[in-house]
Motif scaffolding. Structure first.
Motif, short mmCIF file in Angstrom:
data_model
loop_
_atom_site.label_atom_id
_atom_site.label_comp_id
_atom_site.label_asym_id
_atom_site.label_seq_id
_atom_site.Cartn_x
_atom_site.Cartn_y
_atom_site.Cartn_z
N LYS A 22 0.63 -1.02 -0.39
CA LYS A 22 -0.30 0.22 0.15
C LYS A 22 0.80 1.48 0.16
CE LYS A 22 -4.39 -1.52 0.80
NZ LYS A 22 -5.95 -1.96 -0.30
N ALA A 149 -11.16 -7.57 10.94
CA ALA A 149 -11.72 -6.43 9.60
C ALA A 149 -12.62 -6.08 9.79
CB ALA A 149 -11.47 -7.14 8.80
N ASN A 154 -15.10 0.75 15.64
CA ASN A 154 -15.68 1.68 15.19
C ASN A 154 -16.69 2.24 14.45
OD1 ASN A 154 -12.74 2.83 13.94
ND2 ASN A 154 -13.71 2.73 11.89
N ASP A 159 -19.89 5.87 13.58
CA ASP A 159 -21.07 5.15 13.19
C ASP A 159 -22.10 5.67 13.84
OD1 ASP A 159 -19.16 5.05 10.62
OD2 ASP A 159 -19.40 2.56 11.00
N ASN A 318 -6.23 -9.62 6.93
CA ASN A 318 -7.25 -9.00 8.03
C ASN A 318 -7.10 -8.25 8.66
OD1 ASN A 318 -8.58 -11.47 6.29
ND2 ASN A 318 -9.32 -9.48 4.87
N ARG A 325 -5.96 0.13 9.12
CA ARG A 325 -7.47 1.33 8.73
C ARG A 325 -7.66 2.17 10.77
NH1 ARG A 325 -12.55 -1.88 8.81
NH2 ARG A 325 -11.80 -2.97 11.38
N ILE A 328 -4.78 5.27 9.89
CA ILE A 328 -5.30 5.96 8.54
C ILE A 328 -6.13 7.39 9.37
CG2 ILE A 328 -6.06 6.36 6.08
CD1 ILE A 328 -4.95 3.69 5.42
N ASN A 329 -6.74 6.72 10.05
CA ASN A 329 -7.83 7.47 10.98
C ASN A 329 -7.35 8.43 11.84
OD1 ASN A 329 -10.13 7.05 9.14
ND2 ASN A 329 -10.67 5.11 9.91
N ASN B 154 -19.84 7.42 5.24
CA ASN B 154 -18.72 6.58 6.68
C ASN B 154 -17.78 5.39 6.62
OD1 ASN B 154 -19.46 8.94 9.00
ND2 ASN B 154 -19.77 8.21 10.21
N CYS B 155 -19.03 4.53 6.47
CA CYS B 155 -18.19 3.45 6.41
C CYS B 155 -17.05 2.63 5.08
CB CYS B 155 -19.45 2.49 5.94
SG CYS B 155 -18.82 -0.29 5.92
N LEU B 158 -14.39 5.99 6.72
CA LEU B 158 -13.81 5.22 8.24
C LEU B 158 -13.38 4.10 7.99
CD1 LEU B 158 -15.76 8.21 9.38
CD2 LEU B 158 -13.51 8.05 9.92
N ASP B 159 -14.87 3.12 8.07
CA ASP B 159 -14.70 1.92 8.34
C ASP B 159 -13.52 0.94 6.82
OD1 ASP B 159 -16.47 2.56 10.28
OD2 ASP B 159 -18.23 1.79 9.14
N ALA B 161 -11.06 2.48 5.35
CA ALA B 161 -9.82 3.53 4.86
C ALA B 161 -8.27 2.48 4.85
CB ALA B 161 -9.54 4.35 6.90
N GLY B 162 -7.58 2.26 3.98
CA GLY B 162 -7.04 2.19 3.39
C GLY B 162 -6.93 0.29 3.07
N ALA B 163 -8.48 -0.03 2.64
CA ALA B 163 -9.20 -0.40 1.63
C ALA B 163 -9.22 -0.36 0.04
CB ALA B 163 -9.90 -1.80 2.26
N ASN B 164 -8.83 -1.68 -1.27
CA ASN B 164 -9.69 -0.84 -2.43
C ASN B 164 -10.79 -1.46 -1.99
OD1 ASN B 164 -6.99 0.31 -3.25
ND2 ASN B 164 -6.71 -1.30 -4.11
N ASP B 302 -10.20 -5.08 -1.15
CA ASP B 302 -9.19 -6.08 -1.06
C ASP B 302 -8.10 -6.25 -0.02
OD1 ASP B 302 -8.24 -3.84 -0.23
OD2 ASP B 302 -6.32 -3.69 -1.45
N THR B 303 -8.26 -6.39 0.82
CA THR B 303 -7.94 -6.74 2.47
C THR B 303 -8.87 -6.58 3.20
OG1 THR B 303 -7.38 -4.15 2.40
CG2 THR B 303 -5.20 -5.42 1.37
N LEU B 304 -9.89 -5.86 3.28
CA LEU B 304 -11.09 -6.28 4.28
C LEU B 304 -11.80 -6.93 4.45
CD1 LEU B 304 -10.79 -2.27 5.53
CD2 LEU B 304 -9.83 -4.50 7.36
#
Lengths: 336, 336
Positions: A22, A149, A154, A159, A318, A325, A328-329, B154-155, B158-159, B161-164, B302-304
């Motif tokens: 990443k 994951a 969160n 949310d 995951n 995650r 990043i937040n 939000n999801c 924020l939830d 974040a970092g995933a494609n 991809d990752t979550l």
């Protein structure tokens, strides 16, 4: 962002691999993570610039790295390398929280953000750690500790911001999911457990999973973090999936229903109570379809209705992604 | 936090009521919201301290308030009252975005955070507004514009974040949900629509809902905000629920399946495409059980793993609560 990783097991390795994959994308979004050190219980590798993460992965064991040193004091590294964030992934000890608890406390006290997937310190003293993080104005990200994951924490924090939570239901144990599904297909409990153990889904000693303790622990963390309530494990009614017979399960199936190991927290006034038990779920319920390695949490609120979040397959990748995650937040300004 | 509200319709009123109900709790958590002004298209009431919100609610129409004034310039109020955050809830115009677009632009340009439930300005120029907010280091919270209380944006932000994100599926239109369910129970399309209109679920002219445009618009906003991709409405294949016959629906029911009006975004490489159509959903799918006024979004990453968020009943209280959610997250440091 200067980062130090303490603990280099399965999730730690997956996290370093993820940072490689990443790196370009994160950098283009303004987050340039420099890993200054990776430590395990015996020593580590440190760089005053940024470790070459490909090299770290290529050597396999950290001990094989050309710059491996023993006897490194994590305190020196955190301070000397101007660490902005520590990722704590040492082995979990649910009784003492150590060594993670001491690591995290030290980092927070020295104004360093922490992200962890280690349940031990959170179970033992989340409240104390949170107090330090608030005093110091840094973040303590623990999203990985409850469902990996799945953004269970969160969701509760971000949310549902501003809503009162009246009830939480969680299906958080993959092993129990798997065994119950196999029993629906006709296997006995023993056969289903054997299969889960052969597939590496259940542990050699499956007690924590099948007797409901794993679910209880995850819901206890959720309660601490989201509801700001400590629930003593001795005050939780815990019943595992061993309480359901194959006959119960097949009867439920015939009626279009399904048993799930459910953790439930009820909040009435200042009272908070928790229960874990196998519950019969109707097919209209959002939690009905949570199977395989998936997990889910349903929040009942006053002003945002009922919000259910489902998914988050298990695995080291995951889990590592859930660590990222939180990072990043925090980078985007959120104060956990 | 000094706040000015522009637009005082159903959601605006519910928002003021919510601030009254939540005031003590928010204050105890360190968020003391002072409403300095409430404006509608004709005028407003302003206070250089904090408006007495109970009084505002008690007088009913804003025009009945003892301090009501006409000819107020919102620019003067925002600046004079040292506004930290503007809530924009004027009427939606999806063609021009006005008057919200001008309001939001002015606030952001003057370093004032904005939270809005107004789809118009977001559809017309989210990219431009976001650019200004980034330049100025303030936030633009738009969570309410896609699914209201459902934390769909939000999801994604924020939830995940970092995933494609490779694919997004959304069930976001309550009216279509309702009509399809009634048809499952045996009503014809016409009868189901009549019932929805009598119950106030469907509008007099239901075209936007039943022909899929409402879903398309919400998914377009999701794409802009979460995926940073603008999709032109002319490039979206849109088919509404009128494309499904009662026979189709009953046949699906017999097979344990169900039609849902689904918005789908697929991301492959740099290509992003969108489609809205009634889709046959199997009962194992997490989206199968989204009914009534509930909504849901499923993200494929991809990752979550796959993360689905469901819920968020419709209504002015829920929409107001989603405005408050953005405000609290901004207060907690998150930069939208």
């Amino acid at each position: 962002m200067n980062l130090v990783l303490i603990g280099y097991g399965g999730v730690g390795k997956a996290f370093i691999k993820l940072l490689i994959d990443k790196h370009e994308k994160l950098k283009s979004e303004g987050l340039d993570i420099k890993v200054r050190g990776i430590l395990n219980s015996k020593g580590g590798v440190v760089s005053s610039n940024s470790l070459d993460l490909r090299e770290v992965i290529n050597v396999g064991l950290l001990e094989n790295h050309k710059d491996w040193r023993t006897g490194i004091n994590y305190r020196d590294i955190l301070m000397k390398e101007k660490c902005d964030l520590m990722v704590e992934l040492t082995q979990t000890n649910k009784e003492t929280g150590e060594p993670g608890l001491t690591h995290i406390k030290y980092a927070l006290e020295n104004n360093i953000n922490v992200v962890t997937g280690n349940k031990g310190p959170i179970l033992v003293d989340y409240e104390g750690l949170k107090r330090i993080s608030e005093e110091k104005g840094v973040s303590l990200g623990v999203g990985c500790t409850t469902g990996g994951a799945l953004p269970s924490l969160n969701c509760g924090l971000l949310d549902l911001a501003g809503a009162n939570i009246n009830k939480v239901e969680g299906i958080l144990n993959g092993t129990s999911n798997f065994i119950l599904e196999e029993m629906e297909s006709g296997l006995s409990f023993k056969e289903a457990l054997d299969k889960a153990q052969i597939l590496g889904i259940a542990e050699k000693d499956p007690t924590l999973d099948i007797e409901g303790y794993d679910t209880a622990i995850k819901m206890m963390i959720l309660s601490k973090v989201v509801l700001k309530k400590n629930i003593d494990i001795n005050e939780i009614k815990i019943k595992g999936i061993t309480a359901v017979s194959k006959e119960d399960i097949l009867k439920a199936k015939n009626e279009g229903k399904r048993y799930k190991l459910l953790g439930k927290i009820e909040c009435t006034g200042n009272e908070t109570s928790m229960e874990v038990s196998p519950i019969l779920i109707e097919k209209e319920n959002m939690l009905f379809n949570i199977n395989g390695k998936n997990k889910g949490v349903k929040y009942y609120t006053d002003t945002l209705g009922e919000i259910t979040v489902i998914g988050g397959a298990s695995g080291t990748v995951n889990a590592a992604a859930s660590i990222l995650r939180d990072i990043i937040n925090i980078h985007n300004g959120y104060k956990f």
